[in-house]
Design a protein around this motif. Structure first.
Motif, PDB file in Angstrom:
ATOM      1  N   THR A 161      30.316  48.725  34.509  1.00  0.00           N
ATOM      2  CA  THR A 161      31.495  49.163  34.302  1.00  0.00           C
ATOM      3  C   THR A 161      31.433  50.592  35.160  1.00  0.00           C
ATOM      4  O   THR A 161      30.469  51.608  34.822  1.00  0.00           O
ATOM      5  CB  THR A 161      31.772  49.604  32.948  1.00  0.00           C
ATOM      6  N   PRO A 162      32.132  50.944  36.451  1.00  0.00           N
ATOM      7  CA  PRO A 162      31.802  51.971  37.037  1.00  0.00           C
ATOM      8  C   PRO A 162      31.830  53.262  36.427  1.00  0.00           C
ATOM      9  O   PRO A 162      32.735  53.621  35.964  1.00  0.00           O
ATOM     10  CB  PRO A 162      32.839  51.973  38.165  1.00  0.00           C
ATOM     11  N   GLY A 163      30.707  54.067  36.420  1.00  0.00           N
ATOM     12  CA  GLY A 163      30.591  55.441  35.742  1.00  0.00           C
ATOM     13  C   GLY A 163      30.281  55.551  34.430  1.00  0.00           C
ATOM     14  O   GLY A 163      30.233  56.618  33.978  1.00  0.00           O
ATOM     15  N   GLY A 249      38.342  49.252  37.697  1.00  0.00           N
ATOM     16  CA  GLY A 249      36.863  49.226  38.279  1.00  0.00           C
ATOM     17  C   GLY A 249      36.845  48.215  39.347  1.00  0.00           C
ATOM     18  O   GLY A 249      36.048  48.461  40.275  1.00  0.00           O
ATOM     19  N   GLY A 250      37.608  47.278  39.490  1.00  0.00           N
ATOM     20  CA  GLY A 250      37.616  46.418  40.609  1.00  0.00           C
ATOM     21  C   GLY A 250      38.141  47.286  41.832  1.00  0.00           C
ATOM     22  O   GLY A 250      37.398  47.272  43.093  1.00  0.00           O
ATOM     23  N   ARG A 253      35.263  49.756  42.889  1.00  0.00           N
ATOM     24  CA  ARG A 253      34.057  49.061  43.478  1.00  0.00           C
ATOM     25  C   ARG A 253      34.120  48.463  44.596  1.00  0.00           C
ATOM     26  O   ARG A 253      33.254  48.331  45.776  1.00  0.00           O
ATOM     27  CB  ARG A 253      33.330  48.051  42.267  1.00  0.00           C
ATOM     28  N   TYR A 254      35.131  47.447  44.567  1.00  0.00           N
ATOM     29  CA  TYR A 254      35.423  46.700  45.841  1.00  0.00           C
ATOM     30  C   TYR A 254      36.524  47.330  46.956  1.00  0.00           C
ATOM     31  O   TYR A 254      36.664  46.760  48.188  1.00  0.00           O
ATOM     32  CB  TYR A 254      35.896  45.155  45.439  1.00  0.00           C
ATOM     33  N   GLY A 255      37.494  48.083  46.539  1.00  0.00           N
ATOM     34  CA  GLY A 255      38.563  48.529  47.305  1.00  0.00           C
ATOM     35  C   GLY A 255      39.566  47.459  47.459  1.00  0.00           C
ATOM     36  O   GLY A 255      40.615  47.323  48.261  1.00  0.00           O
ATOM     37  N   THR A 256      39.612  46.260  46.655  1.00  0.00           N
ATOM     38  CA  THR A 256      40.465  45.326  46.541  1.00  0.00           C
ATOM     39  C   THR A 256      40.682  44.849  45.181  1.00  0.00           C
ATOM     40  O   THR A 256      39.957  45.393  44.325  1.00  0.00           O
ATOM     41  CB  THR A 256      39.879  43.966  47.254  1.00  0.00           C
ATOM     42  N   THR A 257      41.571  43.946  44.833  1.00  0.00           N
ATOM     43  CA  THR A 257      41.861  43.420  43.464  1.00  0.00           C
ATOM     44  C   THR A 257      40.194  42.578  43.345  1.00  0.00           C
ATOM     45  O   THR A 257      39.696  42.268  44.034  1.00  0.00           O
ATOM     46  CB  THR A 257      42.843  42.376  43.370  1.00  0.00           C
ATOM     47  N   LEU A 258      39.972  42.338  42.084  1.00  0.00           N
ATOM     48  CA  LEU A 258      38.961  41.554  41.658  1.00  0.00           C
ATOM     49  C   LEU A 258      38.944  40.092  42.263  1.00  0.00           C
ATOM     50  O   LEU A 258      38.046  39.595  42.797  1.00  0.00           O
ATOM     51  CB  LEU A 258      38.981  41.365  40.150  1.00  0.00           C
ATOM     52  N   GLY A 483      43.483  53.934  34.345  1.00  0.00           N
ATOM     53  CA  GLY A 483      44.614  54.816  35.033  1.00  0.00           C
ATOM     54  C   GLY A 483      44.524  54.558  36.398  1.00  0.00           C
ATOM     55  O   GLY A 483      45.273  55.064  36.896  1.00  0.00           O
ATOM     56  N   ARG A 484      43.173  54.340  36.876  1.00  0.00           N
ATOM     57  CA  ARG A 484      43.232  54.229  38.327  1.00  0.00           C
ATOM     58  C   ARG A 484      43.715  52.957  38.955  1.00  0.00           C
ATOM     59  O   ARG A 484      43.788  52.698  40.202  1.00  0.00           O
ATOM     60  CB  ARG A 484      41.729  54.265  38.782  1.00  0.00           C
TER      61      ARG A 484
END
Ligand SMILES: [Zn+2]
Length: 494
Positions: A161-163, A249-250, A253-258, A483-484
């Motif tokens: 989980t980022p952060g 989070g996706g 981390r990825y800049g795209t959807t999961l 929220g992101r």
């Protein structure tokens, strides 16, 4: 070859819209013929099924056998909190607890009219050949079909989980940072070894693979799972975009959807199905459909964990194979596919602006929970027709749920709660008769379950204390992460 003639019953039609009288001839493990009532058949054992409604066995598109021992463990948990508490609710399991929990799950499914399930089975810190074998034996003892997919990750929830680790104060940060899963290579080797020697498929238990959640798996690990799936023809299922914080989070981390990220790694194909998919986008659904993938819609767990409503209608329109599941009993907290059907139909009516065209009708919902889920498992079942597997559920029409019988599909979804399930046949063999499971001593099972639950509660008490301490901090962090993922990307019902 054994021949059984089921006579005098109402039989749910393949479109689920009606249930006329018909006799069913079963030969070996298959349905040989649907016959007009009273047709003379030689050399067949007759089974009087009058005052019964026969439906195809329900197929659970997504469950967790390990969840059965922890049913009712939590209350106001969203997914992030469920994962926070996972170390104590599923911790400390030895081989016999793994067998026991899977048996409990299978027995509950059987008694509630389910004949097969896609089980994402967890072992910590890694799947083992022995563990997978005892869980497969549990399904075989009950007589249920299953795809048994080791649920695996090479990152912990905290790493995934980022952060999150940075957001925890000491000493919790160090403790969370110090946790780890088994090494990716060791996990993949275990699945490889299990697949190479798998002996349960002819008995209805097929091995699968389940890289559990994309954020919890390194790219190398996910492609390793993909390669095993291709090499050994293993059905693959992943929790994708179940909760909004994961979608956020996706993005981070990825800049795209999961799902787009998994597609870029080559995981999305005909063997692949998404569990949940609450936060999939229109583009994700198009990708899933184009690749021939599926979706298990699990509305009970989604409501229980406040995840949202999965876009089932949009997925169907996009051409995705959609089934229905309960999810595990640590998040649903039962294995009642009748309830899942009811909630799926209800949830489809809650989309803002949805009209009747968008709602799931009852016959359609029954077909999702039978034919649809069967396709996710790769099973030739889910419909009562010649050539299909003889996986049949007999409902008691003298039960209060069917007094009177007005409309089979409507009552299957709106009224039935599993309590009218009387007999279940799987592969031509009776597995439930007069509500009793034939392969298991249910009274002994209940005693073993209580004893194991108490032993595990004591063993996991210190872990539980820590999980409860950090839970509010995790909740706060994941709420911010959610929220992101912007509403603009959210899929609309239409
Ligand atoms: Zn799940």
């Amino acid at each position: 070859m054994t021949r059984i003639l089921l006579t005098g019953a109402h039989v749910l039609a393949s479109d689920a819209l009606s249930a006329p009288f018909a006799d069913i001839l079963v030969e070996g493990d298959r349905i040989a013929a649907l016959l007009p009532p009273g047709t003379a058949v030689e050399d067949a054992a007759r089974h009087d099924a009058s005052r019964r409604l026969i439906i195809p066995g329900l197929v659970n598109g997504h469950t967790h056998g390990h969840g059965a021992l922890s049913k009712g463990a939590g209350d106001k948990w969203d997914l992030a909190l469920l994962l926070t508490h996972a170390p104590w609710i599923s911790g400390g399991r030895g081989l016999e607890e793994k067998r026991l929990s899977t048996t409990l799950n299978a027995v509950e499914m059987l008694k509630k009219g389910c004949t097969a399930g896609f089980d994402l089975a967890f072992e910590f810190p890694a799947p083992s050949v022995e563990g997978l074998n005892v869980m497969a034996e549990a399904y075989r003892a009950v007589g249920l079909r299953a795809v048994l997919a080791p649920m695996v990750a090479d990152l912990t929830f905290f790493q995934a989980t980022p952060g999150l680790i940075a957001a925890l104060p000491e000493p919790h940060r160090s403790r969370a940072a110090g946790m780890s899963m088994a090494k990716a290579d060791a996990i993949l080797q275990s699945i490889h070894d299990a697949a190479r020697d798998w002996s349960h498929a002819v008995h209805g238990v097929r091995l699968g693979v389940a890289p559990t959640i994309p954020l919890h798996c390194s790219d190398e690990f996910m492609t390793g799972c993909r390669d095993l799936s291709e090499r050994f023809d293993l059905p693959m299922q992943t929790h994708v975009a179940e909760a909004r914080y994961q979608a956020g989070g996706g993005e981070e981390r990825y800049g795209t959807t999961l799902l787009a990220h998994m597609d870029s790694l080559g995981l999305i194909g005909p063997r692949f199905s998404v569990a949940h998919g609450v936060w999939l986008t229109e583009d994700d659904l198009a990708t899933l459909a184009t690749r021939g993938g599926g979706l298990s819609h699990n509305p009970g767990a989604n409501m229980r964990l406040a995840s949202g409503i999965a876009p089932a209608r949009a997925a169907i329109r996009a051409g995705v194979t959609v089934g229905i599941g309960t999810d595990g009993s640590s998040s649903s907290d039962n294995q009642n596919m009748f309830e899942s059907m009811r909630l799926a139909a209800f949830a489809s009516r809650l989309w803002d602006g949805a009209t009747e065209d968008d709602w799931l009708g009852t016959a359609e919902t029954v077909r999702l929970a039978t034919e649809g889920s069967a396709r996710l498992l790769g099973l030739e079942s889910g419909v009562i027709a010649a050539g299909k597997l003889a996986d049949l559920v007999l409902l008691d029409l003298d039960h209060i749920n069917w007094s009177p019988l007005n409309n089979a599909a409507n009552q299957l979804v709106w009224t039935e709660d599993g309590s009218a399930v009387r007999d279940v046949m799987i592969g031509g063999d009776w597995k439930l008769r007069d509500r009793r499971v034939l392969g298991v001593d249910e009274a002994a099972l209940a005693g073993q379950a209580q004893e194991a639950a108490e032993r595990l509660a004591a063993l996991n008490a210190p872990t539980r204390e820590w999980c409860e301490t950090i839970a509010p901090m995790v909740a706060c962090h994941c709420r911010a992460l959610a929220g992101r993922f912007t509403r603009a990307k959210r899929l609309l019902a239409q």
